[in-house]
Write a protein that holds these residues in place. Structure first.
Motif, short mmCIF file in Angstrom:
data_model
loop_
_atom_site.label_atom_id
_atom_site.label_comp_id
_atom_site.label_asym_id
_atom_site.label_seq_id
_atom_site.Cartn_x
_atom_site.Cartn_y
_atom_site.Cartn_z
N SER A 227 -26.61 -2.99 4.43
CA SER A 227 -27.05 -2.81 5.81
C SER A 227 -25.87 -2.94 6.78
O SER A 227 -24.84 -3.52 6.43
CB SER A 227 -28.11 -3.85 6.15
N SER A 228 -26.04 -2.42 7.98
CA SER A 228 -25.00 -2.57 9.00
C SER A 228 -24.81 -4.04 9.34
O SER A 228 -23.71 -4.49 9.65
CB SER A 228 -25.35 -1.78 10.26
N GLU A 229 -25.91 -4.83 9.26
CA GLU A 229 -25.81 -6.27 9.52
C GLU A 229 -24.87 -6.93 8.53
O GLU A 229 -24.02 -7.76 8.90
CB GLU A 229 -27.19 -6.93 9.45
N LYS A 230 -25.01 -6.57 7.25
CA LYS A 230 -24.14 -7.13 6.21
C LYS A 230 -22.70 -6.69 6.41
O LYS A 230 -21.75 -7.48 6.23
CB LYS A 230 -24.63 -6.70 4.83
N GLN A 231 -22.50 -5.42 6.76
CA GLN A 231 -21.14 -4.92 6.98
C GLN A 231 -20.49 -5.63 8.16
O GLN A 231 -19.31 -6.02 8.08
CB GLN A 231 -21.17 -3.41 7.22
N GLN A 232 -21.23 -5.82 9.23
CA GLN A 232 -20.67 -6.49 10.40
C GLN A 232 -20.43 -7.97 10.13
O GLN A 232 -19.46 -8.55 10.62
CB GLN A 232 -21.61 -6.29 11.59
N GLU A 233 -21.30 -8.57 9.33
CA GLU A 233 -21.11 -9.98 8.97
C GLU A 233 -19.82 -10.16 8.19
O GLU A 233 -19.03 -11.09 8.47
CB GLU A 233 -22.30 -10.46 8.14
N GLN A 234 -19.57 -9.28 7.22
CA GLN A 234 -18.32 -9.34 6.46
C GLN A 234 -17.12 -9.08 7.37
O GLN A 234 -16.06 -9.71 7.22
CB GLN A 234 -18.34 -8.34 5.30
N SER A 235 -17.28 -8.13 8.28
CA SER A 235 -16.18 -7.80 9.21
C SER A 235 -15.81 -9.01 10.06
O SER A 235 -14.64 -9.34 10.21
CB SER A 235 -16.60 -6.64 10.12
N VAL A 236 -16.83 -9.68 10.60
CA VAL A 236 -16.58 -10.85 11.44
C VAL A 236 -15.96 -11.98 10.63
O VAL A 236 -15.04 -12.67 11.10
CB VAL A 236 -17.89 -11.31 12.12
N ASN A 237 -16.44 -12.17 9.41
CA ASN A 237 -15.86 -13.22 8.54
C ASN A 237 -14.37 -12.98 8.34
O ASN A 237 -13.56 -13.92 8.41
CB ASN A 237 -16.57 -13.25 7.19
N GLN A 238 -13.99 -11.74 8.08
CA GLN A 238 -12.59 -11.40 7.87
C GLN A 238 -11.79 -11.53 9.16
O GLN A 238 -10.65 -12.02 9.17
CB GLN A 238 -12.45 -9.99 7.30
N LEU A 239 -12.38 -11.13 10.28
CA LEU A 239 -11.70 -11.23 11.56
C LEU A 239 -11.47 -12.69 11.95
O LEU A 239 -10.38 -13.05 12.42
CB LEU A 239 -12.51 -10.52 12.64
N VAL A 240 -12.48 -13.52 11.76
CA VAL A 240 -12.34 -14.95 12.10
C VAL A 240 -11.30 -15.62 11.22
O VAL A 240 -10.47 -16.41 11.71
CB VAL A 240 -13.70 -15.66 11.98
N LYS A 241 -11.32 -15.32 9.94
CA LYS A 241 -10.32 -15.87 9.01
C LYS A 241 -8.92 -15.47 9.45
O LYS A 241 -7.98 -16.28 9.45
CB LYS A 241 -10.61 -15.36 7.59
N TRP A 242 -8.77 -14.22 9.84
CA TRP A 242 -7.47 -13.68 10.29
C TRP A 242 -7.04 -14.33 11.60
O TRP A 242 -5.89 -14.74 11.75
CB TRP A 242 -7.63 -12.16 10.45
N LEU A 243 -7.96 -14.46 12.54
CA LEU A 243 -7.65 -15.06 13.84
C LEU A 243 -7.26 -16.53 13.69
O LEU A 243 -6.31 -17.00 14.35
CB LEU A 243 -8.85 -14.94 14.77
N ARG A 244 -7.94 -17.24 12.84
CA ARG A 244 -7.61 -18.65 12.63
C ARG A 244 -6.23 -18.80 11.99
O ARG A 244 -5.48 -19.73 12.32
CB ARG A 244 -8.68 -19.31 11.75
#
Length: 250
Positions: A227-244
């Motif tokens: 689902s798009s929800e799952k794709q966006q959830e993974q995207s945000v997880n990767q973005l937050v990990k990268w930002l931190r």
């Protein structure tokens, strides 16, 4: 009325009609945000949402991270379509700016981020975007680099030669769905030559091109198996990990 004046007026009317026709045509081809994306543009107890002529701001209410996120939309995709990703990042404490571009095309003003950075007095930020938006965000980073810029993120996107990032002291994150049917594979792989050796690549299995936003199925895309929800959830997880990681290495 002299014949020359009649011809001039006729040409002017024709030109105006062509412009209006082109505007209507582009608008008819623009992908609009789904209702779930529009719902995310409402303020919550975690963030407020403000809108100006240049941007839609998702501003965290409580603990706010020092790094702001500037987001360029995909070609002919209204910026509110990315509200779900913006809301999730804001809930993690990151101020997010969904940048508005004329005709929903980032190519019309790749430097639009400069206005927002100045008006909002942003001291530290990353910039990126989806599809065409990522290409234009890379060009902005290349042409307007400053020490305030800490990284570039690319969602189903890549830099071209004008937006090469391999010489800049920044971090780069590249996300793509395994079922992407829109991105130009040749340009995508060529774009890797313009990225620093430290660039991080992550493939979302089952994700596609349009799954980074909430605007429905994009022409030419392959079906997603998540689902798009799952794709966006993974995207945000990767973005937050990268930002931190960016914050920790400051």
């Amino acid at each position: 009325m002299k014949r020359s004046y009649k011809i001039l007026i006729g040409c002017l009317i024709f030109f105006i009609l062509v412009l209006l026709g082109s505007f209507v045509f582009v608008q008819s081809k623009t992908y609009q945000p789904l209702s779930k994306a529009l719902k995310e543009t409402e303020s919550t107890d975690q963030y407020t949402v403000e809108e100006s002529s240049d941007t839609i701001i998702f501003r965290p209410i409580n603990e706010q991270q020092s790094t702001s996120v500037l987001f360029y939309q995909g070609g002919l995709v209204e910026e509110k379509s990315y509200s779900s990703i913006a809301a999730k990042l804001a809930a993690e404490g990151y101020p997010v700016y969904l940048v508005k571009h004329t005709l929903n095309l980032a190519v019309t003003d790749a430097d639009k981020a400069e206005t927002i950075i100045t008006d909002e007095e942003i001291l530290k930020f990353v910039i990126g975007g989806h599809s065409l938006g990522g290409v234009m965000a890379s060009r902005f980073a290349n042409e307007s680099y400053s020490e305030s810029l800490k990284g570039v993120f690319l969602l189903a996107s890549y830099p071209d030669e004008k937006g090469r990032l391999d010489k800049l002291p920044i971090s780069v994150l590249s996300l793509i769905g395994s079922n992407d049917g829109v991105v130009n594979e040749e340009a995508y792989h060529l774009g890797k030559n313009y990225l620093p050796a430290s660039a991080i690549f992550y493939t979302i299995e089952g994700g596609n091109h349009s799954g980074f936003g909430d605007y429905g199925d994009q022409e030419g895309d392959l079906p997603a198996t998540i689902s798009s929800e799952k794709q966006q959830e993974q995207s945000v997880n990767q973005l937050v990990k990268w930002l931190r990681n960016i914050d920790e290495n400051e």
